[in-house]
Design a protein around this motif. Structure first.
Motif, PDB file in Angstrom:
ATOM      1  N   LEU A 195      36.644  44.189  29.550  1.00 53.36           N
ATOM      2  CA  LEU A 195      37.927  44.804  29.227  1.00 53.36           C
ATOM      3  C   LEU A 195      38.754  44.914  30.508  1.00 53.36           C
ATOM      4  O   LEU A 195      38.335  45.574  31.471  1.00 53.36           O
ATOM      5  N   LEU A 196      39.914  44.253  30.516  1.00 53.22           N
ATOM      6  CA  LEU A 196      40.801  44.286  31.682  1.00 53.22           C
ATOM      7  C   LEU A 196      42.188  44.747  31.268  1.00 53.22           C
ATOM      8  O   LEU A 196      42.563  44.661  30.094  1.00 53.22           O
ATOM      9  N   VAL A 197      42.944  45.216  32.254  1.00 56.10           N
ATOM     10  CA  VAL A 197      44.346  45.564  32.038  1.00 56.10           C
ATOM     11  C   VAL A 197      45.192  44.727  32.983  1.00 56.10           C
ATOM     12  O   VAL A 197      44.755  44.363  34.073  1.00 56.10           O
ATOM     13  N   LYS A 198      46.395  44.412  32.530  1.00 57.01           N
ATOM     14  CA  LYS A 198      47.352  43.738  33.392  1.00 57.01           C
ATOM     15  C   LYS A 198      48.224  44.827  34.007  1.00 57.01           C
ATOM     16  O   LYS A 198      48.805  45.643  33.284  1.00 57.01           O
ATOM     17  N   ARG A 199      48.287  44.830  35.338  1.00 56.46           N
ATOM     18  CA  ARG A 199      49.026  45.882  36.032  1.00 56.46           C
ATOM     19  C   ARG A 199      50.516  45.772  35.732  1.00 56.46           C
ATOM     20  O   ARG A 199      51.097  44.707  35.821  1.00 56.46           O
ATOM     21  N   GLY A 200      51.107  46.928  35.400  1.00 57.92           N
ATOM     22  CA  GLY A 200      52.520  46.961  35.051  1.00 57.92           C
ATOM     23  C   GLY A 200      53.433  47.320  36.192  1.00 57.92           C
ATOM     24  O   GLY A 200      54.650  47.282  36.051  1.00 57.92           O
ATOM     25  N   ALA A 201      52.871  47.704  37.341  1.00 58.09           N
ATOM     26  CA  ALA A 201      53.698  48.126  38.476  1.00 58.09           C
ATOM     27  C   ALA A 201      53.080  47.627  39.772  1.00 58.09           C
ATOM     28  O   ALA A 201      51.921  47.213  39.818  1.00 58.09           O
ATOM     29  N   MET A 202      53.867  47.691  40.823  1.00 61.47           N
ATOM     30  CA  MET A 202      53.380  47.327  42.155  1.00 61.47           C
ATOM     31  C   MET A 202      52.516  48.464  42.681  1.00 61.47           C
ATOM     32  O   MET A 202      52.759  49.609  42.342  1.00 61.47           O
ATOM     33  N   PRO A 203      51.537  48.207  43.514  1.00 57.03           N
ATOM     34  CA  PRO A 203      51.140  46.867  43.953  1.00 57.03           C
ATOM     35  C   PRO A 203      50.350  46.142  42.861  1.00 57.03           C
ATOM     36  O   PRO A 203      49.752  46.761  41.994  1.00 57.03           O
ATOM     37  N   GLY A 204      50.408  44.838  42.919  1.00 58.88           N
ATOM     38  CA  GLY A 204      49.616  44.021  42.010  1.00 58.88           C
ATOM     39  C   GLY A 204      50.208  43.808  40.641  1.00 58.88           C
ATOM     40  O   GLY A 204      49.499  43.395  39.720  1.00 58.88           O
ATOM     41  N   LYS A 205      51.498  44.054  40.478  1.00 60.47           N
ATOM     42  CA  LYS A 205      52.126  43.876  39.169  1.00 60.47           C
ATOM     43  C   LYS A 205      51.819  42.477  38.632  1.00 60.47           C
ATOM     44  O   LYS A 205      51.974  41.484  39.324  1.00 60.47           O
ATOM     45  N   GLY A 206      51.344  42.414  37.377  1.00 55.00           N
ATOM     46  CA  GLY A 206      51.054  41.150  36.721  1.00 55.00           C
ATOM     47  C   GLY A 206      49.644  40.625  36.937  1.00 55.00           C
ATOM     48  O   GLY A 206      49.249  39.656  36.309  1.00 55.00           O
ATOM     49  N   LEU A 207      48.873  41.268  37.808  1.00 52.20           N
ATOM     50  CA  LEU A 207      47.490  40.847  38.035  1.00 52.20           C
ATOM     51  C   LEU A 207      46.553  41.602  37.101  1.00 52.20           C
ATOM     52  O   LEU A 207      46.841  42.720  36.663  1.00 52.20           O
ATOM     53  N   TRP A 208      45.417  40.991  36.797  1.00 50.00           N
ATOM     54  CA  TRP A 208      44.391  41.651  35.994  1.00 50.00           C
ATOM     55  C   TRP A 208      43.633  42.640  36.874  1.00 50.00           C
ATOM     56  O   TRP A 208      43.417  42.388  38.059  1.00 50.00           O
ATOM     57  N   ALA A 209      43.241  43.754  36.271  1.00 46.51           N
ATOM     58  CA  ALA A 209      42.519  44.799  36.999  1.00 46.51           C
ATOM     59  C   ALA A 209      41.558  45.508  36.063  1.00 46.51           C
ATOM     60  O   ALA A 209      41.675  45.427  34.839  1.00 46.51           O
ATOM     61  N   LEU A 210      40.631  46.203  36.656  1.00 43.22           N
ATOM     62  CA  LEU A 210      39.765  47.091  35.891  1.00 43.22           C
ATOM     63  C   LEU A 210      40.558  48.335  35.531  1.00 43.22           C
ATOM     64  O   LEU A 210      41.348  48.819  36.346  1.00 43.22           O
ATOM     65  N   PRO A 211      40.372  48.866  34.324  1.00 42.53           N
ATOM     66  CA  PRO A 211      41.058  50.109  33.985  1.00 42.53           C
ATOM     67  C   PRO A 211      40.576  51.229  34.903  1.00 42.53           C
ATOM     68  O   PRO A 211      39.389  51.332  35.196  1.00 42.53           O
TER      69      PRO A 211
END
Length: 132
Positions: free
Chosen positions: A10-26
């Motif tokens: 289960l991943l989330v796509k970051r909605g804000a900087m830093p890393g906006k648009g990258l996949w991340a762990l919740p």
């Protein structure tokens, strides 16, 4: 939080900087009067709206590790308590929906993960905690 089921993570796509648009762990930050595990559950539920009862999540925790390299985040000194939740493989993938500061939530096949698509050291965290 590292939530895995049936070869998916289960991943989330970051909605804000830093890393906006990258996949991340919740995940996120611990509130003043909560412990790290409760914070991990709260952030998991806030960011993914995962349709799994809290008691089931609590009972599915299999591993924990602290990631504390002082240079792991461009945001400065950031400690990450990574919890692995292994959900039963004989069930359908639970419904999810990106919420809070997550632009999107998705079940991603673990075999499709790439370091380049992931925020900061989240790929390394997954690689350490899950057999890639």
């Amino acid at each position: 939080s590292i939530v895995i089921q049936s070869g998916h993570i289960l991943l989330v796509k970051r909605g804000a900087m830093p890393g906006k648009g990258l996949w991340a762990l919740p995940g996120g930050f611990v509130n003043r009067y909560e412990n790290a595990f409760d914070a991990a559950l709260r952030e998991l539920r806030e960011e993914t709206k995962i349709a799994v009862p809290e008691a089931v999540l609590r009972g599915s925790k299999t591993m924990f590790r602290l990631f504390e390299d002082p240079y792991r985040s461009e945001r400065g000194r950031t400690l990450t308590n990574a919890y692995v939740f292994e959900l039963r493989p004989d069930k359908k993938l639970p419904k999810i929906k990106g919420s809070d500061d997550a632009a999107k939530a998705a079940w991603v096949p673990i075999s499709n993960l790439t370091r380049e698509a992931m925020f900061e050291d989240h790929y390394d965290i997954i690689e350490t905690m899950v057999n890639l």
